[in-house]
Each structure stands twice: as structure tokens, then as C-alpha cells.
Scaffold this active site. Structure first.
Site, PDB file in Angstrom:
ATOM      1  N   VAL A 126       7.274   8.149   1.319  1.00 38.18           N
ATOM      2  CA  VAL A 126       6.005   7.468   1.550  1.00 38.18           C
ATOM      3  C   VAL A 126       4.927   8.501   1.823  1.00 38.18           C
ATOM      4  O   VAL A 126       5.098   9.389   2.659  1.00 38.18           O
ATOM      5  CB  VAL A 126       6.121   6.515   2.761  1.00 38.18           C
ATOM      6  CG1 VAL A 126       4.793   5.856   3.071  1.00 38.18           C
ATOM      7  CG2 VAL A 126       7.203   5.469   2.513  1.00 38.18           C
ATOM      8  N   CYS A 127       3.811   8.391   1.099  1.00 38.82           N
ATOM      9  CA  CYS A 127       2.659   9.252   1.346  1.00 38.82           C
ATOM     10  C   CYS A 127       1.641   8.423   2.123  1.00 38.82           C
ATOM     11  O   CYS A 127       0.934   7.599   1.561  1.00 38.82           O
ATOM     12  CB  CYS A 127       2.051   9.733   0.034  1.00 38.82           C
ATOM     13  SG  CYS A 127       0.631  10.812   0.269  1.00 38.82           S
ATOM     14  N   LEU A 128       1.632   8.613   3.429  1.00 40.43           N
ATOM     15  CA  LEU A 128       0.758   7.842   4.301  1.00 40.43           C
ATOM     16  C   LEU A 128       0.268   8.769   5.400  1.00 40.43           C
ATOM     17  O   LEU A 128       1.059   9.245   6.210  1.00 40.43           O
ATOM     18  CB  LEU A 128       1.536   6.657   4.872  1.00 40.43           C
ATOM     19  CG  LEU A 128       0.815   5.672   5.759  1.00 40.43           C
ATOM     20  CD1 LEU A 128      -0.342   5.011   5.008  1.00 40.43           C
ATOM     21  CD2 LEU A 128       1.775   4.594   6.257  1.00 40.43           C
TER      22      LEU A 128
ATOM     23  N   ASN B 145       1.500   5.377  -3.777  1.00 41.58           N
ATOM     24  CA  ASN B 145       1.757   6.267  -2.644  1.00 41.58           C
ATOM     25  C   ASN B 145       3.207   6.280  -2.187  1.00 41.58           C
ATOM     26  O   ASN B 145       3.509   6.723  -1.085  1.00 41.58           O
ATOM     27  CB  ASN B 145       0.845   5.886  -1.474  1.00 41.58           C
ATOM     28  CG  ASN B 145      -0.601   5.756  -1.914  1.00 41.58           C
ATOM     29  OD1 ASN B 145      -1.142   4.663  -1.907  1.00 41.58           O
ATOM     30  ND2 ASN B 145      -1.209   6.844  -2.356  1.00 41.58           N
TER      31      ASN B 145
END
Length: 186
Positions: free
Chosen positions: A89-91, A81
Site C-alpha cells: 500500500v502506498c499511503l 496506490n
């Protein structure tokens, strides 16, 4: 009696950044600006990221806390992620479900450690890391540890800090944020 008007978001930025500055985290402001800074972040224990040291770039938008901060890893990390090249950041909690109830301490004490502990290979920014985690978890763990040894040392984080001080800062204004178009696609 005339008072200067202080906008709530400016005050909130000051409060949140001061909390971070007074915490155990090492924080370096960019040009004494509380809206852009770097935080030294350590990998959580009992994970393959343990012992790793990363420099995290943070930018707070004018609309913070109503708009989420931009977060990016400056030295390399191997994670499904997190984009290996840009550090994006993929959050969800930062990109889509951000709330003004959250603050900077939540990001560094809860959200990022949780992201490293519980990667989501079903929503990857790094397809190679996601595929490896799903198909060969032990190889994924070995590669994470290799990246930690190569790119997430105190020296690597310091070098990333020095690069920026020398004016070699890469463009990161949208790190950690997604556009409305991308949110619609999800």
C-alpha cells in the site's frame, strides 16, 4: 514491591489490537501473536470497491506506535496506490507521516476507506490503474468492479486465509513500509 517491567510499545500493541478484536472487524492473530494478524476488510459503500472483501495482513514492528505498521492486501485489488502483485500500500499516512497518535482503528476505519474512495493516480504503485483512472475513468471503474467480482469475494478472502494457515504465506515483511532511501527520493 517488585513489578515486572512492561515496555510501553508492548502495552500499546496490546491495547490497539484488543480494540480491533473487540470491534466489528474480523481479526485473526497469527500464532496468538498480537504483532502479526489478518483483518477482513470490506470495500466502502458508494465506491466501485463496494461489496469487495479483502484479507489485510498486518505486522506491527517492535517500535510501534513510533514506527508505522506494515499493511498488505492478500487478495488482488485494482487500485493506483496498491501494488497488484505484492499487495503493498502506498499511503503517506502509513509510510511517511505516521504518528503515534494513530492506532489500528484509524487504519481500518479511516485511512484504508479513504484510500479506496480517493485514489491518487499521481503517486502510483500500479501504473496501469493510475493511467486508466486518469484517461478513462469509466473503464477504470469497470475494471475495479471486475476485480471485486473475481478476487474480492468472501470466498477469495477465505481462500487467502486458508493459504496462510497451510504455510503458503508469502514474504511480506516490508509491505506498507518504505526504506529511508525511497523516502528521500519522494
Amino acid at each position: 514491591m517488585c513489578r515486572s517491567i512492561r515496555y510501553p510499545s508492548k502495552r500499546r500493541i496490546e491495547v490497539d489490537v484488543m480494540k480491533l478484536l473487540m470491534s466489528d472487524f474480523e481479526v485473526n492473530l497469527v500464532n496468538d501473536n498480537m504483532q502479526e494478524f489478518y483483518v477482513r476488510f470490506y470495500g466502502p459503500t458508494e465506491t466501485p470497491f463496494a461489496g469487495g472483501v479483502w484479507k489485510i495482513h498486518v505486522e506491527l514492528p517492535e517500535q510501534y506506535p513510533f514506527k508505522s505498521p506494515s499493511i498488505g492486501f492478500m487478495n488482488k485489488i485494482f487500485h493506483p496506490n496498491i501494488d497488484e502483485l505484492s499487495g503493498s500500500v502506498c499511503l503517506d499516512v502509513i509510510n511517511q507521516t505516521w504518528s503515534p497518535m494513530f492506532d489500528m482503528m484509524n487504519i481500518f476505519e479511516v485511512f484504508l476507506p479513504q484510500l479506496l474512495r480517493y485514489p491518487n493516480p499521481n503517486d502510483p504503485l500500479n501504473g496501469e490503474a493510475a493511467a486508466l483512472l486518469m484517461r478513462h475513468p469509466s473503464e477504470y471503474e469497470a475494471k475495479v468492479k471486475e476485480y471485486v467480482q473475481r478476487f474480492a469475494t468472501k470466498e477469495a478472502a477465505d481462500a487467502a486465509m486458508d493459504d496462510d494457515e497451510d504455510g503458503n504465506d508469502e514474504e511480506m515483511s516490508d509491505i506498507g513500509s518504505i526504506s529511508d532511501d525511497e523516502a528521500m527520493e519522494s
